[in-house]
Write a protein that holds these residues in place. Structure first.
Motif, PDB file in Angstrom:
ATOM      1  N   ARG A   1     -14.259  14.887   6.337  1.00 25.38           N
ATOM      2  CA  ARG A   1     -14.366  13.470   6.684  1.00 25.38           C
ATOM      3  C   ARG A   1     -14.421  13.307   8.219  1.00 25.38           C
ATOM      4  NH1 ARG A   1      -9.309   9.612   5.162  1.00 25.38           N
ATOM      5  NH2 ARG A   1      -9.838   7.910   6.566  1.00 25.38           N
TER       6      ARG A   1
ATOM      7  N   SER B   1      -0.828   5.980   8.557  1.00 27.34           N
ATOM      8  CA  SER B   1       0.314   5.806   9.476  1.00 27.34           C
ATOM      9  C   SER B   1       1.590   5.489   8.720  1.00 27.34           C
ATOM     10  CB  SER B   1       0.076   4.645  10.437  1.00 27.34           C
ATOM     11  OG  SER B   1      -0.932   4.938  11.317  1.00 27.34           O
TER      12      SER B   1
ATOM     13  N   GLY C   1       0.269   0.582  -3.461  1.00 24.03           N
ATOM     14  CA  GLY C   1      -1.178   0.376  -3.348  1.00 24.03           C
ATOM     15  C   GLY C   1      -1.923   0.871  -4.567  1.00 24.03           C
TER      16      GLY C   1
ATOM     17  N   ARG D   1      -8.829  16.818   5.566  1.00 17.74           N
ATOM     18  CA  ARG D   1      -9.439  15.789   6.408  1.00 17.74           C
ATOM     19  C   ARG D   1     -10.661  16.297   7.176  1.00 17.74           C
ATOM     20  NH1 ARG D   1      -6.759  11.101   7.525  1.00 17.74           N
ATOM     21  NH2 ARG D   1      -4.655  10.956   6.715  1.00 17.74           N
TER      22      ARG D   1
ATOM     23  N   GLY E   1      -3.347   2.429   7.131  1.00 15.42           N
ATOM     24  CA  GLY E   1      -3.792   3.706   6.568  1.00 15.42           C
ATOM     25  C   GLY E   1      -2.656   4.707   6.426  1.00 15.42           C
TER      26      GLY E   1
ATOM     27  N   ASP F   1       2.796   6.892   6.288  1.00 17.67           N
ATOM     28  CA  ASP F   1       3.524   8.137   5.999  1.00 17.67           C
ATOM     29  C   ASP F   1       4.430   8.518   7.166  1.00 17.67           C
ATOM     30  OD1 ASP F   1       2.317   8.558   3.500  1.00 17.67           O
ATOM     31  OD2 ASP F   1       0.552   9.407   4.454  1.00 17.67           O
TER      32      ASP F   1
ATOM     33  N   ARG G   1      -3.443  16.326  13.154  1.00 12.40           N
ATOM     34  CA  ARG G   1      -3.605  15.768  11.799  1.00 12.40           C
ATOM     35  C   ARG G   1      -4.495  16.669  10.945  1.00 12.40           C
ATOM     36  NH1 ARG G   1      -4.660   9.447  11.059  1.00 12.40           N
ATOM     37  NH2 ARG G   1      -3.563   9.690   9.093  1.00 12.40           N
TER      38      ARG G   1
ATOM     39  N   GLY H   1       0.802  -1.217   0.000  1.00 11.07           N
ATOM     40  CA  GLY H   1       0.000   0.000   0.000  1.00 11.07           C
ATOM     41  C   GLY H   1       0.831   1.262   0.000  1.00 11.07           C
ATOM     42  N   SER H   2       0.164   2.368  -0.275  1.00 10.69           N
ATOM     43  CA  SER H   2       0.741   3.708  -0.423  1.00 10.69           C
ATOM     44  C   SER H   2       1.555   3.797  -1.723  1.00 10.69           C
ATOM     45  CB  SER H   2       1.541   4.126   0.803  1.00 10.69           C
ATOM     46  OG  SER H   2       2.843   3.648   0.756  1.00 10.69           O
ATOM     47  N   THR H   3       2.298   4.872  -1.847  1.00 11.96           N
ATOM     48  CA  THR H   3       2.989   5.121  -3.126  1.00 11.96           C
ATOM     49  C   THR H   3       4.390   4.501  -3.125  1.00 11.96           C
ATOM     50  OG1 THR H   3       3.893   7.142  -2.227  1.00 11.96           O
ATOM     51  CG2 THR H   3       1.802   7.338  -3.399  1.00 11.96           C
TER      52      THR H   3
ATOM     53  N   ALA I   1      -1.627  -0.611   3.718  1.00 12.29           N
ATOM     54  CA  ALA I   1      -2.015   0.808   3.716  1.00 12.29           C
ATOM     55  C   ALA I   1      -2.810   1.121   2.456  1.00 12.29           C
ATOM     56  CB  ALA I   1      -0.771   1.695   3.783  1.00 12.29           C
ATOM     57  N   LEU I   2      -4.109   0.827   2.504  1.00 13.21           N
ATOM     58  CA  LEU I   2      -4.967   1.110   1.343  1.00 13.21           C
ATOM     59  C   LEU I   2      -6.132   2.007   1.729  1.00 13.21           C
ATOM     60  CD1 LEU I   2      -5.161  -2.504  -0.177  1.00 13.21           C
ATOM     61  CD2 LEU I   2      -3.768  -0.613  -1.023  1.00 13.21           C
ATOM     62  N   GLY I   3      -6.160   2.434   2.988  1.00 11.45           N
ATOM     63  CA  GLY I   3      -7.279   3.240   3.482  1.00 11.45           C
ATOM     64  C   GLY I   3      -8.415   2.343   3.937  1.00 11.45           C
ATOM     65  N   ILE I   4      -9.145   2.833   4.941  1.00 13.34           N
ATOM     66  CA  ILE I   4     -10.307   2.104   5.456  1.00 13.34           C
ATOM     67  C   ILE I   4     -11.480   2.266   4.476  1.00 13.34           C
ATOM     68  CG2 ILE I   4     -10.985   4.092   6.878  1.00 13.34           C
ATOM     69  CD1 ILE I   4     -12.118   2.231   8.939  1.00 13.34           C
TER      70      ILE I   4
END
Ligand code: UDP
Length: 242
Positions: free
Chosen positions: A221, A186, A135, A218, A184, A188, A211, A107-109, A158-161
């Protein structure tokens, strides 16, 4: 539904939880950790598959944020303290290093993963990184099927909820061991790409505020989920008092 989830939230201390995951990794036990926030409850309200995954006996839910600890207490669930996902991940890396175990990061970049790779090389030299995947691949299921063959001891996703939890759950039964956690954003912080809130703010339970200030996108959301969650807790409490 809210009560059913709270029933399952880990009530003990972080210290006790750390012992549990140490033993899991040492003894090749399987564990799936979900770090709960108001958003977790709100998604479960609308999404039956997600609710089912939370209530499965294989799933361990921990109170990631202070909102969950306090709301739980209001409803009579004595949750000792927050167990933030980021601290669990840091602890998992520590254990993985200590026991010279295998890690997979999904996951992530590419950029964040490469930064994380450097952190692992420098600070956790005994971790055996058996694989990584960005991801942003087209076929995420294909990646997970490859992870099954690698049999890692720790799998950070890490793909997000709720995507990270859903994909873990979809393949959980194919694994014989492994501690799985959806991390998620984290990741980063783990990679050093973003800074965590200052210690004082963490101590004051204001990490969420930090955050939001750092990432104003954010706000919507956060606001939507937290307000809805507060109303749900209020309703539940009124229902109990009737
Ligand atoms: N992400 C990904 N692939 C996707 C969508 C998201 O790898 O298709 C990653 C994204 O790069 C980020 C994480 O998933 O690292 C989601 O983080 P977010 O901040 O939404 O998670 P939170 O901590 O708020 O749950």
């Amino acid at each position: 539904m809210i009560n059913a989830i709270f029933e399952k939230v880990y009530k003990g201390s972080f210290k006790g939880f750390k012992k549990d995951i140490y033993n899991d990794i040492k003894n090749n036990n399987k564990r799936f950790i979900v770090t709960a926030n108001p958003e977790t409850f709100m998604i479960a309200k609308k999404d039956n598959d997600f609710l089912r995954l939370l209530l499965d006996k294989q799933t361990t839910i921990v109170a990631d944020g202070i909102g969950i600890v306090k709301s739980g207490r209001k409803l009579g669930y004595n949750i000792e303290e927050r167990i933030p996902g980021i601290d669990i991940s840091l602890n998992l890396l520590k254990i993985c290093n200590e026991l010279k175990k295998d890690l997979y990061v999904f996951g992530s970049t590419e950029k964040v993963i490469n930064l994380l790779r450097n952190v692992l090389n420098e600070s956790y030299p005994h971790i055996n990184l058996v694989g990584v995947s960005s991801g942003y691949v087209e076929d995420k299921d294909k990646v997970f099927k490859e992870i099954i063959n690698l049999e890692p001891d720790i799998i950070l996703v890490a793909l997000g909820i709720p995507h990270q939890e859903k994909i873990i759950y979809r393949y959980l039964n194919k694994f014989h061991k492994g501690v799985f956690i959806g991390v998620g954003g984290s990741i980063d912080v783990l990679s050093g790409c973003k800074k965590r809130a200052p210690k004082l703010l963490i101590k004051l339970n204001l990490e969420w505020l930090y955050r939001i200030i750092k990432e104003p996108k954010r706000i919507k959301r956060f606001y939507q989920n937290n307000i809805k969650f507060m109303f749900s807790i209020k309703k539940e409490k009124e229902f109990e008092n009737d």
